[in-house]
Design an enzyme around this catalytic site. Structure first.
Site, PDB file in Angstrom:
ATOM      1  N   CYS A 133      41.192  29.639  50.205  1.00 30.31           N
ATOM      2  CA  CYS A 133      39.811  29.650  50.656  1.00 30.31           C
ATOM      3  C   CYS A 133      39.737  30.460  51.932  1.00 30.31           C
ATOM      4  O   CYS A 133      40.753  30.831  52.502  1.00 30.31           O
ATOM      5  CB  CYS A 133      39.313  28.228  50.902  1.00 30.31           C
ATOM      6  SG  CYS A 133      39.614  27.083  49.540  1.00 30.31           S
ATOM      7  N   ARG A 141      38.969  35.440  48.916  1.00 28.36           N
ATOM      8  CA  ARG A 141      39.881  34.305  48.986  1.00 28.36           C
ATOM      9  C   ARG A 141      39.297  33.053  48.334  1.00 28.36           C
ATOM     10  O   ARG A 141      40.000  32.046  48.191  1.00 28.36           O
ATOM     11  CB  ARG A 141      40.227  33.999  50.443  1.00 28.36           C
ATOM     12  CG  ARG A 141      41.008  35.097  51.133  1.00 28.36           C
ATOM     13  CD  ARG A 141      41.293  34.734  52.574  1.00 28.36           C
ATOM     14  NE  ARG A 141      42.188  33.587  52.663  1.00 28.36           N
ATOM     15  CZ  ARG A 141      43.495  33.671  52.889  1.00 28.36           C
ATOM     16  NH1 ARG A 141      44.052  34.853  53.035  1.00 28.36           N
ATOM     17  NH2 ARG A 141      44.225  32.595  52.977  1.00 28.36           N
ATOM     18  N   TRP A 197      37.514  27.992  47.068  1.00 28.74           N
ATOM     19  CA  TRP A 197      38.085  28.077  45.709  1.00 28.74           C
ATOM     20  C   TRP A 197      38.538  26.670  45.370  1.00 28.74           C
ATOM     21  O   TRP A 197      39.409  26.111  46.027  1.00 28.74           O
ATOM     22  CB  TRP A 197      39.250  29.059  45.670  1.00 28.74           C
ATOM     23  CG  TRP A 197      39.847  29.261  44.316  1.00 28.74           C
ATOM     24  CD1 TRP A 197      39.465  30.151  43.364  1.00 28.74           C
ATOM     25  CD2 TRP A 197      40.969  28.551  43.760  1.00 28.74           C
ATOM     26  NE1 TRP A 197      40.267  30.043  42.256  1.00 28.74           N
ATOM     27  CE2 TRP A 197      41.198  29.063  42.471  1.00 28.74           C
ATOM     28  CE3 TRP A 197      41.793  27.529  44.227  1.00 28.74           C
ATOM     29  CZ2 TRP A 197      42.221  28.605  41.651  1.00 28.74           C
ATOM     30  CZ3 TRP A 197      42.808  27.052  43.414  1.00 28.74           C
ATOM     31  CH2 TRP A 197      43.015  27.597  42.138  1.00 28.74           C
ATOM     32  N   ASN A 217      41.640  24.621  54.416  1.00 31.88           N
ATOM     33  CA  ASN A 217      42.365  25.264  53.314  1.00 31.88           C
ATOM     34  C   ASN A 217      43.635  24.466  53.065  1.00 31.88           C
ATOM     35  O   ASN A 217      44.266  23.991  54.008  1.00 31.88           O
ATOM     36  CB  ASN A 217      42.761  26.698  53.669  1.00 31.88           C
ATOM     37  CG  ASN A 217      41.566  27.613  53.803  1.00 31.88           C
ATOM     38  OD1 ASN A 217      40.465  27.273  53.405  1.00 31.88           O
ATOM     39  ND2 ASN A 217      41.782  28.773  54.392  1.00 31.88           N
ATOM     40  N   GLY A 218      44.052  24.365  51.810  1.00 30.36           N
ATOM     41  CA  GLY A 218      45.271  23.636  51.485  1.00 30.36           C
ATOM     42  C   GLY A 218      44.974  22.425  50.630  1.00 30.36           C
ATOM     43  O   GLY A 218      43.859  22.250  50.124  1.00 30.36           O
ATOM     44  N   GLU A 224      53.315  43.054  33.543  1.00 28.66           N
ATOM     45  CA  GLU A 224      52.308  43.268  34.582  1.00 28.66           C
ATOM     46  C   GLU A 224      51.013  43.810  33.979  1.00 28.66           C
ATOM     47  O   GLU A 224      49.915  43.392  34.376  1.00 28.66           O
ATOM     48  CB  GLU A 224      52.847  44.223  35.643  1.00 28.66           C
ATOM     49  CG  GLU A 224      51.846  44.644  36.706  1.00 28.66           C
ATOM     50  CD  GLU A 224      51.289  43.485  37.521  1.00 28.66           C
ATOM     51  OE1 GLU A 224      50.290  43.707  38.235  1.00 28.66           O
ATOM     52  OE2 GLU A 224      51.823  42.350  37.447  1.00 28.66           O
ATOM     53  N   LYS A 247      47.333  42.061  34.201  1.00 32.74           N
ATOM     54  CA  LYS A 247      46.145  42.726  34.738  1.00 32.74           C
ATOM     55  C   LYS A 247      44.983  42.633  33.754  1.00 32.74           C
ATOM     56  O   LYS A 247      43.843  42.371  34.144  1.00 32.74           O
ATOM     57  CB  LYS A 247      46.448  44.211  35.012  1.00 32.74           C
ATOM     58  CG  LYS A 247      47.212  44.468  36.273  1.00 32.74           C
ATOM     59  CD  LYS A 247      46.381  44.149  37.504  1.00 32.74           C
ATOM     60  CE  LYS A 247      47.270  43.772  38.661  1.00 32.74           C
ATOM     61  NZ  LYS A 247      47.866  42.442  38.575  1.00 32.74           N
ATOM     62  N   GLU A 292      43.618  39.041  33.604  1.00 30.19           N
ATOM     63  CA  GLU A 292      43.023  38.610  34.866  1.00 30.19           C
ATOM     64  C   GLU A 292      41.574  39.074  35.008  1.00 30.19           C
ATOM     65  O   GLU A 292      40.718  38.315  35.469  1.00 30.19           O
ATOM     66  CB  GLU A 292      43.823  39.164  36.053  1.00 30.19           C
ATOM     67  CG  GLU A 292      45.103  38.426  36.363  1.00 30.19           C
ATOM     68  CD  GLU A 292      45.830  39.032  37.546  1.00 30.19           C
ATOM     69  OE1 GLU A 292      46.263  38.263  38.421  1.00 30.19           O
ATOM     70  OE2 GLU A 292      45.970  40.272  37.603  1.00 30.19           O
ATOM     71  N   HIS A 325      61.782  38.957  15.982  1.00 28.43           N
ATOM     72  CA  HIS A 325      62.180  37.565  16.125  1.00 28.43           C
ATOM     73  C   HIS A 325      60.976  36.635  16.268  1.00 28.43           C
ATOM     74  O   HIS A 325      61.109  35.539  16.813  1.00 28.43           O
ATOM     75  CB  HIS A 325      63.112  37.416  17.331  1.00 28.43           C
ATOM     76  CG  HIS A 325      64.399  38.164  17.186  1.00 28.43           C
ATOM     77  ND1 HIS A 325      65.358  37.834  16.264  1.00 28.43           N
ATOM     78  CD2 HIS A 325      64.861  39.262  17.831  1.00 28.43           C
ATOM     79  CE1 HIS A 325      66.369  38.675  16.348  1.00 28.43           C
ATOM     80  NE2 HIS A 325      66.091  39.564  17.295  1.00 28.43           N
ATOM     81  N   LYS A 369      42.504  35.300  45.855  1.00 27.56           N
ATOM     82  CA  LYS A 369      43.585  36.040  46.505  1.00 27.56           C
ATOM     83  C   LYS A 369      44.408  35.094  47.370  1.00 27.56           C
ATOM     84  O   LYS A 369      43.912  34.073  47.836  1.00 27.56           O
ATOM     85  CB  LYS A 369      42.966  37.132  47.381  1.00 27.56           C
ATOM     86  CG  LYS A 369      43.938  38.205  47.850  1.00 27.56           C
ATOM     87  CD  LYS A 369      44.228  39.207  46.757  1.00 27.56           C
ATOM     88  CE  LYS A 369      44.897  40.455  47.278  1.00 27.56           C
ATOM     89  NZ  LYS A 369      45.307  41.328  46.184  1.00 27.56           N
TER      90      LYS A 369
END
Length: 609
Positions: free
Chosen positions: A2, A27, A79, A105-106, A486, A490, A493, A509, A604
């Site tokens: 946040c 954030r 967030w 935050n946390g 990656e 992307k 996301e 397989h 983020k």
């Protein structure tokens, strides 16, 4: 995950806080709020005035009254971790008397236990958040000063926090504290700022102090002091932020992601600058704090990261094995510390984090340090927690990255690993000729990245064609597999298309069962010693009527479409092959009308577990 911003001084505080929240919205962006200390009548206690709103900062801004004057305040963009996004769950939170305000935050791990005790004592909670527990603990603390009230409350708390606290009876100060979640002070002229990220500060000051875990601070308009949660005074020396406010602007681009993709040639040039030693065909990495004797004693390298940083670490492990011939592997930091790992004194551990504050990585570093391991940090943010905790390391110098998904920082991190691999290789058995070959390849990267970016229109057309897919598969072998991982990340996301990545050798397989015309496959096909093996995988897909988009150094006959990228040295090719796939994800999401810079459910700098 946040954003916190606070101010105390002589300026009108609300516009400053709203501006700071806008810079920190990457954030967290499901709700936001602001609280300020209002002017009290003579002889009367101070008052706190608060506005909160579910949604983006713009929703909050629309609710702030025209008359909302004050010179001290704190604000937050959220967030969600505890409780769904709502006006009630938005920060700041107030106590029953509206005297104490907290932004946080946390995650407070023992919030349920503390909440139950408070409810038993008659406290009525207005939100579902863990943060509201803190507000009531501070409000009910018997101590006489705000600093002591906060310290008393924190003694009961288990978990992570970065907090800022206002109290109507102590309206000449803001008290802040940190444990596992970043808190940065900004030093101005007769004014002070606090934030969870320097992005909120650089428009006003470049002089900052970063708090350590277990540290608190009291901010007044003309002064600040730092001390531990136990009350001992600490010494804080301000440092100068490397980047200016313009670095955080969009710079004429429609999105931060597009801007940051386009900056990669310059970013790579920065991470190389001043580090190459042509005389000895090696590189200078003085920040490692690892001399040649110690480097030769390393028997294994373990790289720890999360998400994109983990994928960069996978490529880095491959580079280290190829160039330095040291066994190396990468592992998600979020898993590492929970499996009771064996910590070998001959193993060098490398922690990777764009922000330098990723909680899972930081916790792994702290666990390793407790067990006597040597840890290097590879981070982008100077002075971040991981940079301070590690024994040495490298900054990747990508510059500020505002979009939630990482692009230029991923690329620069991989280049940093190439430098580390070359450095270790030349200390050991890598020849002068191979050292020179890799250096020449590194120097080609900025120009080659520029050429890839020039093909954006072609990639955009391909993205629009594949944007209708419900799911996509990405494949690659050895060097190409982390690139596939990656690229898959992307795409999911920012477009929300389901995507999976597999080693190309694993198709038969199991994953071949998924192949059909409706499932496109993106194949990483470098022109190296595995070219024919990769082409065989394309044959398997085409035999089952699958559509193929290849990323290769030349046109691939079996592919429906090929994105051709410039050829570099085999070891460095993954750096270039990932960049067109960033553009593919970007333009796919754009075609689908997604909120590219702020994808749903993500934020983020993941500073919670």
């Amino acid at each position: 995950m946040c954003g916190i911003v606070g101010y105390i001084g002589k300026r009108d505080v609300a516009p400053l806080l709203l501006e700071g929240l806008q810079r920190l919205e990457y954030r967290g962006y499901d709700s936001a709020g602001i609280v300020i200390t209002g002017k009290a009548a003579a002889g009367k206690p101070g008052v706190l005035k608060m506005v909160k709103a579910k949604g983006r900062v713009r929703e909050l801004e629309a609710r702030v009254p025209k008359r909302f004057a004050g010179t001290t305040g704190i604000a937050h963009t959220r967030w969600a971790t505890h409780g769904a996004p709502s006006d009630e769950n938005a920060h700041p939170h107030l106590d029953a008397e509206s005297k104490v305000a907290v932004v946080h935050n946390g995650i407070i791990d023992n919030a349920s236990e503390l909440r139950a005790k408070l409810v038993a004592d008659g406290v009525v909670f207005l939100s579902e958040t863990d943060t509201e527990v803190l507000v009531h603990l501070i409000s009910r603390a018997a101590a006489l000063t705000l600093e002591e009230k906060v310290r008393e409350a924190l003694k009961s708390v288990e978990g992570t926090y970065g907090i800022a606290v206002l109290h109507a009876d102590f309206n000449d100060r803001i008290v802040v504290a940190r444990n596992g979640s970043p808190v940065v002070l900004g030093i101005g002229e007769k004014e002070m700022f606090v934030a969870s990220d320097v992005a909120a500060l650089v428009a006003h000051t470049r002089q900052i102090v970063t708090l350590d875990d277990g540290e608190m601070a009291t901010l007044k308009a003309d002064d600040f002091r730092t001390y531990t949660t136990e009350g001992s005074t600490t010494t804080a020396t301000p440092t100068t932020v490397e980047w200016e406010a313009e670095s955080y602007d969009m710079g004429g681009h429609d999105t931060y992601m597009h801007k940051e993709i386009s900056e990669q040639a310059d970013a790579v040039d920065r991470v190389l600058r001043g580090r190459i030693d042509d005389r000895f065909s090696t590189v200078h990495l003085g920040g490692l704090n690892l001399d040649a004797r110690e480097a030769r004693g390393v028997r294994r390298i373990k790289i720890l990261g999360c998400g994109t940083s983990y994928h960069a670490g996978m490529i880095g492990a491959g580079l280290i094995e190829e160039l330095a011939r040291i066994p190396a592997d990468a592992e998600p930091a979020s898993e590492f510390r929970y499996r009771n790992p064996v910590v070998d004194p001959d193993t060098l551990y490398v922690a990777v984090s764009q922000s330098g504050e990723t909680y899972d990585v930081l916790a792994a570093v702290q666990e390793l340090k407790r067990k006597g391991a040597r840890v290097l940090g590879v981070v982008n943010v100077v002075g971040s927690a991981i940079a301070r905790e590690a024994d040495g390391g490298m900054y990747v110098h990508a510059g500020p990255e505002v979009c939630v998904v990482s692009t230029k920082c991923f690329t620069n991190t991989v280049v940093a690993f190439a430098l580390l691999a070359l450095h270790l290789g030349r200390i050991r058995d890598l020849s002068v000729a191979d050292g020179k070959r890799i250096i020449e390849g590194l120097r080609k990267l900025p120009e080659q990245i520029g050429r890839i970016l020039e093909s954006e229109d072609e990639i955009k057309k391909l993205a629009e064609e594949y944007a209708g897919a419900q799911s996509m598969m990405f494949i690659g072998r050895v060097r190409g597999y982390p690139v596939a991982l990656e690229a898959s990340l992307k795409l999911k996301e920012i477009s929300y298309i389901h995507a999976e990545a597999y080693p190309a050798s694993e198709l038969k397989h199991g994953p071949l069962a998924l192949i059909e015309p409706a499932l496109p496959t993106v194949a990483i096909v470098p022109d190296d010693d595995l070219l024919e093996k990769n082409r065989a995988a394309l044959e398997e897909i085409k035999a089952r009527s699958g559509r193929i988009l290849a990323v290769a150094h030349r046109e691939q006959e079996k592919a429906d479409h090929t994105i051709v990228v410039p050829k570099n040295e085999n070891e460095l090719d993954p750096i270039l092959m990932g960049i067109p796939l960033q553009l593919l994800a970007y333009h796919t999401a754009l075609a689908m009308g997604r909120d590219i810079d702020k994808p749903r459910n993500l934020a983020k700098s993941v500073t919670v577990e």
